[in-house]
Design a protein around this motif. Structure first.
Motif, PDB file in Angstrom:
ATOM      1  N   MET A  29      96.849 -58.360  67.842  1.00  0.00           N
ATOM      2  CA  MET A  29      97.018 -57.176  68.685  1.00  0.00           C
ATOM      3  C   MET A  29      95.812 -56.973  69.591  1.00  0.00           C
ATOM      4  O   MET A  29      94.672 -57.120  69.148  1.00  0.00           O
ATOM      5  N   ASP A  30      96.066 -56.629  70.867  1.00  0.00           N
ATOM      6  CA  ASP A  30      94.921 -56.397  71.763  1.00  0.00           C
ATOM      7  C   ASP A  30      94.314 -55.013  71.518  1.00  0.00           C
ATOM      8  O   ASP A  30      94.901 -54.169  70.825  1.00  0.00           O
ATOM      9  N   ASP A  31      93.134 -54.786  72.094  1.00  0.00           N
ATOM     10  CA  ASP A  31      92.369 -53.561  71.800  1.00  0.00           C
ATOM     11  C   ASP A  31      93.123 -52.285  72.159  1.00  0.00           C
ATOM     12  O   ASP A  31      93.072 -51.297  71.430  1.00  0.00           O
ATOM     13  N   ARG A  32      93.803 -52.292  73.308  1.00  0.00           N
ATOM     14  CA  ARG A  32      94.459 -51.056  73.762  1.00  0.00           C
ATOM     15  C   ARG A  32      95.625 -50.672  72.846  1.00  0.00           C
ATOM     16  O   ARG A  32      95.823 -49.504  72.529  1.00  0.00           O
ATOM     17  N   CYS A  33      96.397 -51.673  72.407  1.00  0.00           N
ATOM     18  CA  CYS A  33      97.499 -51.376  71.473  1.00  0.00           C
ATOM     19  C   CYS A  33      96.947 -50.995  70.100  1.00  0.00           C
ATOM     20  O   CYS A  33      97.500 -50.128  69.418  1.00  0.00           O
ATOM     21  N   SER A  34      95.816 -51.630  69.710  1.00  0.00           N
ATOM     22  CA  SER A  34      95.180 -51.282  68.423  1.00  0.00           C
ATOM     23  C   SER A  34      94.741 -49.826  68.430  1.00  0.00           C
ATOM     24  O   SER A  34      94.859 -49.122  67.425  1.00  0.00           O
ATOM     25  N   GLU A  35      94.240 -49.368  69.593  1.00  0.00           N
ATOM     26  CA  GLU A  35      93.787 -47.972  69.665  1.00  0.00           C
ATOM     27  C   GLU A  35      94.971 -47.011  69.553  1.00  0.00           C
ATOM     28  O   GLU A  35      94.880 -45.971  68.900  1.00  0.00           O
ATOM     29  N   SER A  36      96.083 -47.373  70.176  1.00  0.00           N
ATOM     30  CA  SER A  36      97.294 -46.548  70.048  1.00  0.00           C
ATOM     31  C   SER A  36      97.740 -46.501  68.584  1.00  0.00           C
ATOM     32  O   SER A  36      98.022 -45.431  68.040  1.00  0.00           O
ATOM     33  N   LEU A  37      97.755 -47.666  67.922  1.00  0.00           N
ATOM     34  CA  LEU A  37      98.147 -47.729  66.504  1.00  0.00           C
ATOM     35  C   LEU A  37      97.206 -46.883  65.637  1.00  0.00           C
ATOM     36  O   LEU A  37      97.654 -46.177  64.724  1.00  0.00           O
ATOM     37  N   HIS A  38      95.909 -46.939  65.952  1.00  0.00           N
ATOM     38  CA  HIS A  38      94.873 -46.209  65.209  1.00  0.00           C
ATOM     39  C   HIS A  38      95.198 -44.713  65.131  1.00  0.00           C
ATOM     40  O   HIS A  38      95.014 -44.078  64.085  1.00  0.00           O
ATOM     41  N   TRP A  39      95.701 -44.131  66.250  1.00  0.00           N
ATOM     42  CA  TRP A  39      96.017 -42.700  66.262  1.00  0.00           C
ATOM     43  C   TRP A  39      97.441 -42.414  65.776  1.00  0.00           C
ATOM     44  O   TRP A  39      97.849 -41.259  65.680  1.00  0.00           O
ATOM     45  N   ASN A  40      98.212 -43.479  65.497  1.00  0.00           N
ATOM     46  CA  ASN A  40      99.588 -43.296  65.012  1.00  0.00           C
ATOM     47  C   ASN A  40      99.739 -43.589  63.524  1.00  0.00           C
ATOM     48  O   ASN A  40     100.858 -43.678  63.026  1.00  0.00           O
ATOM     49  N   GLY A  41      98.640 -43.781  62.820  1.00  0.00           N
ATOM     50  CA  GLY A  41      98.732 -44.077  61.385  1.00  0.00           C
ATOM     51  C   GLY A  41      97.930 -45.294  60.971  1.00  0.00           C
ATOM     52  O   GLY A  41      97.756 -45.562  59.791  1.00  0.00           O
ATOM     53  N   GLY A  42      97.464 -46.071  61.954  1.00  0.00           N
ATOM     54  CA  GLY A  42      96.558 -47.172  61.652  1.00  0.00           C
ATOM     55  C   GLY A  42      97.232 -48.392  61.031  1.00  0.00           C
ATOM     56  O   GLY A  42      98.458 -48.498  60.932  1.00  0.00           O
ATOM     57  N   HIS A 295      87.332 -49.542  71.128  1.00  0.00           N
ATOM     58  CA  HIS A 295      88.038 -48.284  71.375  1.00  0.00           C
ATOM     59  C   HIS A 295      87.440 -47.537  72.558  1.00  0.00           C
ATOM     60  O   HIS A 295      86.248 -47.640  72.833  1.00  0.00           O
ATOM     61  N   VAL A 296      88.291 -46.755  73.227  1.00  0.00           N
ATOM     62  CA  VAL A 296      87.841 -45.944  74.354  1.00  0.00           C
ATOM     63  C   VAL A 296      87.475 -44.535  73.870  1.00  0.00           C
ATOM     64  O   VAL A 296      86.546 -43.922  74.356  1.00  0.00           O
ATOM     65  N   THR A 297      88.228 -44.027  72.888  1.00  0.00           N
ATOM     66  CA  THR A 297      88.069 -42.621  72.484  1.00  0.00           C
ATOM     67  C   THR A 297      87.252 -42.443  71.211  1.00  0.00           C
ATOM     68  O   THR A 297      86.277 -41.688  71.200  1.00  0.00           O
ATOM     69  N   ASP A 298      87.636 -43.108  70.141  1.00  0.00           N
ATOM     70  CA  ASP A 298      87.082 -42.760  68.833  1.00  0.00           C
ATOM     71  C   ASP A 298      85.660 -43.296  68.623  1.00  0.00           C
ATOM     72  O   ASP A 298      85.211 -44.219  69.296  1.00  0.00           O
ATOM     73  N   ILE A 299      84.982 -42.681  67.662  1.00  0.00           N
ATOM     74  CA  ILE A 299      83.577 -43.007  67.370  1.00  0.00           C
ATOM     75  C   ILE A 299      83.432 -43.483  65.928  1.00  0.00           C
ATOM     76  O   ILE A 299      84.369 -43.402  65.138  1.00  0.00           O
ATOM     77  N   GLN A 300      82.222 -43.973  65.604  1.00  0.00           N
ATOM     78  CA  GLN A 300      81.938 -44.419  64.234  1.00  0.00           C
ATOM     79  C   GLN A 300      81.177 -43.317  63.490  1.00  0.00           C
ATOM     80  O   GLN A 300      80.166 -42.823  63.991  1.00  0.00           O
ATOM     81  N   VAL A 301      81.673 -42.972  62.321  1.00  0.00           N
ATOM     82  CA  VAL A 301      80.972 -42.018  61.454  1.00  0.00           C
ATOM     83  C   VAL A 301      80.300 -42.827  60.347  1.00  0.00           C
ATOM     84  O   VAL A 301      80.960 -43.622  59.660  1.00  0.00           O
TER      85      VAL A 301
END
Length: 692
Positions: A29-42, A295-301
């Motif tokens: 999966m490319d980065d942009r689709c991975s980011e979408s998946l990340h906010w949809n349940g990962g 990722h464009v939006t999320d950060i590392q905690v």
């Protein structure tokens, strides 16, 4: 299902087709689709659906000996670089069954392959299926290629981002010059508002048409007929493309629900994008914590505080980072929504309240304390959970958000945020009292403040510690000044010459500062084209900064074509100080004005002959033209990004007007102040990366 509920469900729904195919497969999966998946349940979604493994979409990855099935999920066109990577992965693997999902519809693949006529079936996808079998080494193996608009990232039920379009940014004056260069003199455009789709490079046309297609898919799912409106040249192109979308005609005839969608260009208000005046916790989290890779939006905690490990070289990277995307727990989701739209004080108090509630539920020995919330206090509450795995797991969402808040509140870079805010306030007043040259001169001491290039001397800048500002911060401040300068201090020919002299001084001082840096930030590497200090010559730095100032001079003219929303600056009247008036607030107040006046700056985009006839007749007789507040549902689409404080502002305006209209927001990204210089000075806005 109500359109608002369907809107919240749609991002997850787009993944259903992918989930139905991943059983016993390795997923690339490319980065942009991975980011979408990340906010949809990962990744959990894919593993629950039976996927064996998930890998990055890269030529350096491959399937294992015992993995005969692959699923590829990409946000790009299936040709050029994207096709090469798929070929590389297949060549290194032993696949007998390949499924490829692309977020670009077949009609746009035809355009990308310069096919103008509509063809029966999906010939481009069918050809690609043949190629897949060829690469697998046997034409009897199975290959499938299909469209899935997996581009939506639902940050909340009312806010969806589209990471696949995160690099779309409205065009600037310098882009108009680039477009005109390739046109005969008599056919050159006078302004960006005159630019049409056909005059854009193919890459940008493909991006805009793909965006219109995924929005059409959304309206189809929520069974809604939309009226499209635009504010700004790029918005006009996107709204026009959606209004005339070939698949939308039948949907609009039958759809029972109605809505308005208003597209707004980010460049019409860069003051709000780079300003530090938001008083919002999430804005600060995004600005100071490191981004999640890819990722464009999320950060590392940093999750180390949830263990008994100490910060040391050998514990670096031992734990997977936490993040802001909390899909599992309803409590964490509500806390995230509060953090996103509340003022900072309310947000940190809510974080503390949720941590106290969670600790009380688990009978943990919590020491209650009232008054100001501190980073140390939040950390101490979080650490109470670390001795029980079960407790940790059941509250992990709230704990990650609590740690994000604590790590931000004690972050050393936060003092720079406050310094930028203080200086912006001074500049806002100075712009009304002085001419632009005088205001720019006030920035000179900041640029010269550090001979060594570290910017550590805090003696200059009115004793406010402004010497700590980096070159990146200074570029943000310059955008702030130029975004207001045109209306705050217009000036004449003499004034322009004076400004030019000061600009030359600033370019000289910045060039010197750049070449004295001890290291180059990613932004400075991108702007100068130098990967390290050894490559950065004085000439290279000077030339890069000259083009920066050329772009800066154009951004103040972004609102020149507007009649009603031409200013975001209210000068001081002797009693009240000068203020910044958010552009978005002006647009929304106009939309919800009970008088429902026709606004010349909010353009309705006609979708068909009926609309055109209405528009034509309105010149001769009274015809009610569509208005954004006609329907109970309003979509706001911010092209180029939205800030968390603007989300709060939208909520406040809607609540004040009590119009009964529900407002849902979509945007290409959640903006940090530091994103804007990259878009202005380094991004090729005319040629976005479409994977070709």
């Amino acid at each position: 299902m109500l359109p608002t509920d369907a809107f919240a469900c749609f991002p997850g729904q787009t993944w259903e087709k992918v989930l139905s195919k991943v059983k016993k497969s390795v997923v690339f999966m490319d980065d942009r689709c991975s980011e979408s998946l990340h906010w949809n349940g990962g990744a959990a979604l894919l593993f629950e659906a039976g996927a064996r493994n998930i890998k990055q979409f890269s030529s350096f990855e491959a399937g294992g000996q015992n993995e005969p099935k692959a699923v590829f999920v990409v946000s790009t066109v299936l040709k050029g670089r994207t096709a090469d990577i798929i070929k590389d992965i297949i060549s290194l693997s032993h696949f007998q069954y390949c499924v490829v999902f692309t977020a670009v519809p077949h009609s746009i693949h035809l355009l990308a392959n310069s096919v103008t006529s509509d063809l029966e079936g999906n010939p481009v996808f069918e050809q690609f299926e043949e190629k897949l079998c060829e690469w697998m080494g046997d034409m009897n193996y199975t290959a499938e290629v299909m469209y899935a608009p997996v581009v939506f990232a639902p940050l909340t039920q009312q806010l969806h981002l589209l990471p696949a379009f995160s690099d779309i940014f409205p065009l600037l004056e310098v882009d108009l010059d680039a477009i005109n260069e390739k046109r005969p003199e008599k056919r050159r455009f006078g302004s960006l508002m005159d630019v049409d789709m056909h005059s854009l490079p193919p890459e940008l046309q493909i991006q805009i048409k793909t965006l219109a297609s995924v929005l059409n898919a959304l309206f189809e799912f929520i069974n809604t007929r939309e009226e499209s409106f635009s504010v700004g040249p790029m918005s006009r192109l996107i709204a026009g493309e959606l209004a005339s979308h070939p698949l939308a005609k039948n949907r609009r005839k039958a759809a029972p629900n109605k809505a308005s969608i208003v597209f707004v260009d980010r460049t019409l208000d860069l003051t709000g994008a780079v300003g530090h005046h938001g008083d919002n916790l999430v804005e600060k989290i995004l600005a100071v914590l490191p981004q999640l890779p890819g990722h464009v939006t999320d950060i590392q905690v940093d999750m180390l505080e949830l263990t008994h490990l100490k910060h040391a070289a050998n514990t670096q990277g031992v734990l997977a980072p936490g993040s802001l995307a909390q899909n599992q727990s309803a409590t964490a989701r509500l806390l995230w929504e509060t953090m996103l739209v509340a003022k900072q004080k309310e947000a940190v108090m809510e974080v503390r309240r949720q941590l106290v509630d969670a600790a009380s539920k688990e009978n943990l020995p919590i020491k209650m304390s009232l008054g100001r919330v501190t980073a140390e206090q939040l950390s101490s509450y979080v650490q109470l959970f670390r001795d029980s795995v079960g407790v940790l797991e059941s509250h992990s969402g709230v704990l990650q958000l609590g740690l994000a808040a604590a790590q931000t509140l004690r972050h050393p870079a936060l003092s720079r945020w406050d310094a930028c805010l203080a200086f912006e306030r001074l500049l806002l007043q100075a712009l009304g009292d002085s001419d632009l040259a005088v205001v720019l001169k006030q920035l000179l001491p900041l640029v010269k403040s550090s001979e060594s290039g570290t910017g550590s001397d805090s003696s200059s800048g009115s004793g406010l510690g402004f010497g700590e500002l980096s070159v990146d911060d200074l570029l943000v401040l310059l955008v702030y000044v130029y975004s207001l300068a045109q209306e705050a201090c217009p000036g004449g020919p003499e004034e322009d010459k004076h400004v030019e002299r000061v600009e030359k001084e600033l370019i000289g001082a910045l060039t010197l500062r750049l070449t004295q840096q001890t290291s180059l930030s990613p932004l400075l590497q991108e702007i100068t084209g130098a990967s390290g200090l050894e490559e950065l010559t004085m000439e290279r730095a000077h030339s890069a900064l000259e083009s920066v100032f050329e772009t800066l001079r154009g951004i103040g003219h972004a609102r020149d074509h507007l009649k009603q929303f031409s200013s975001v600056y209210t000068p001081s009247d002797g009693v009240h100080q000068a203020t910044y008036r958010p552009f978005l607030k002006q647009v929304l107040e106009e939309i919800f004005d009970p008088d429902r006046r026709e606004c010349p700056d909010i353009e309705h985009m006609s979708g068909g002959l009926t609309d055109l006839l209405k528009t034509g007749f309105s010149m001769f007789m009274k015809v009610n033209r569509p208005h954004p507040s006609d329907h109970p549902l309003l979509f706001l689409f911010l092209v180029g990004g939205v800030t968390p404080s603007e989300l709060r502002l939208i909520r406040e305006v809607v609540s004040t007007h009590k119009s009964g209209t529900q407002v849902l927001v979509m945007s290409t990204r959640l903006l940090r102040p530091s994103d804007v210089p990259r878009f202005l000075f380094n991004t090729d806005r005319l040629k976005p990366d479409i994977g070709v």
